[in-house]
Design a protein around this motif. Structure first.
Motif, short mmCIF file in Angstrom:
data_model
loop_
_atom_site.label_atom_id
_atom_site.label_comp_id
_atom_site.label_asym_id
_atom_site.label_seq_id
_atom_site.Cartn_x
_atom_site.Cartn_y
_atom_site.Cartn_z
N SER A 33 0.84 -1.19 0.00
CA SER A 33 0.00 0.00 0.00
C SER A 33 0.88 1.24 0.00
CB SER A 33 -0.94 0.01 1.20
OG SER A 33 -0.20 0.00 2.41
N GLU A 35 2.17 4.58 1.26
CA GLU A 35 2.27 5.28 2.55
C GLU A 35 2.36 6.79 2.34
OE1 GLU A 35 2.75 4.99 6.83
OE2 GLU A 35 2.17 3.51 5.37
N SER A 36 3.22 7.23 1.40
CA SER A 36 3.35 8.65 1.08
C SER A 36 3.99 8.82 -0.29
CB SER A 36 4.16 9.39 2.15
OG SER A 36 5.51 8.98 2.12
N LYS A 52 6.89 6.09 -0.50
CA LYS A 52 7.02 5.15 0.61
C LYS A 52 5.90 4.13 0.49
CE LYS A 52 9.56 7.99 3.77
NZ LYS A 52 9.75 8.40 5.15
N ARG A 54 4.23 0.60 2.09
CA ARG A 54 4.12 -0.30 3.24
C ARG A 54 3.93 -1.70 2.66
NH1 ARG A 54 3.67 0.04 8.44
NH2 ARG A 54 3.42 2.29 8.37
N VAL A 97 8.15 -0.40 6.01
CA VAL A 97 8.00 0.73 5.09
C VAL A 97 9.28 0.81 4.27
CG1 VAL A 97 7.72 3.22 4.86
CG2 VAL A 97 6.41 1.96 6.60
#
Length: 152
Positions: A33, A35-36, A52, A54, A97
């Motif tokens: 997924s 993250e950022s 980022k 995950r 991460v």
């Protein structure tokens, strides 16, 4: 070698191959997924981004990842791509991460913007594709996520 002697050798080889195939455990693909997603300071070249991800390991064994390659498409145009081999070991039933650095493909962006100028739309279709290569005998896992971005 006579035909009578070839049959046991062939059967033994077949048995050996089937035994090796059954040794590989069933593996669920990792869950990935976003993250950022941030822009990095420009150094005179094409824009770069820090992504980022995950990554969750839903398996009872740890994974040692050799590398990850990934790309992001908007409206069928691959805009962002990159690779990394700096990935920590994913322990069993854990999450990590992973920070990736990706480059923007300017010509593809121009094509996308030109297409959007000719046919305005309220949504954008996106597709994230990743390939995770593991060290050892774990098969490569491919991850794909698609969806839409609402522009209203």
């Amino acid at each position: 070698m006579s035909t009578l002697m070839r049959l046991p050798v062939f059967l033994f080889a077949l048995l050996l191959l089937s035994a090796c195939a059954s040794l590989q455990p069933e593996i669920d693909p990792p869950k990935v997924s976003l993250e950022s997603f941030n822009a990095l300071p420009s150094e005179g070249g094409a824009p770069r981004f820090e992504i980022k991800l995950r990554i969750a390991n839903p398996n009872k064994q740890a994974f040692d990842i050799a590398g990850i390659s990934y790309s992001v498409e908007l409206q069928g145009q691959e805009l962002i791509s990159g690779v990394t081999n700096e990935v920590p070991v994913l322990e069993a039933y854990s999450e990590e991460v992973v920070t990736l650095e990706a480059g923007l493909q300017l010509f593809q962006l121009l094509r996308l913007l030109t297409g959007l100028g000719m046919q305005p739309t309220d949504t954008l279709e996106y597709r994230f594709m990743g390939k995770i290569d593991f060290k050892g005998f774990v098969p490569t896992q491919r991850v794909e996520e698609t969806g839409t971005i609402n522009l209203k």
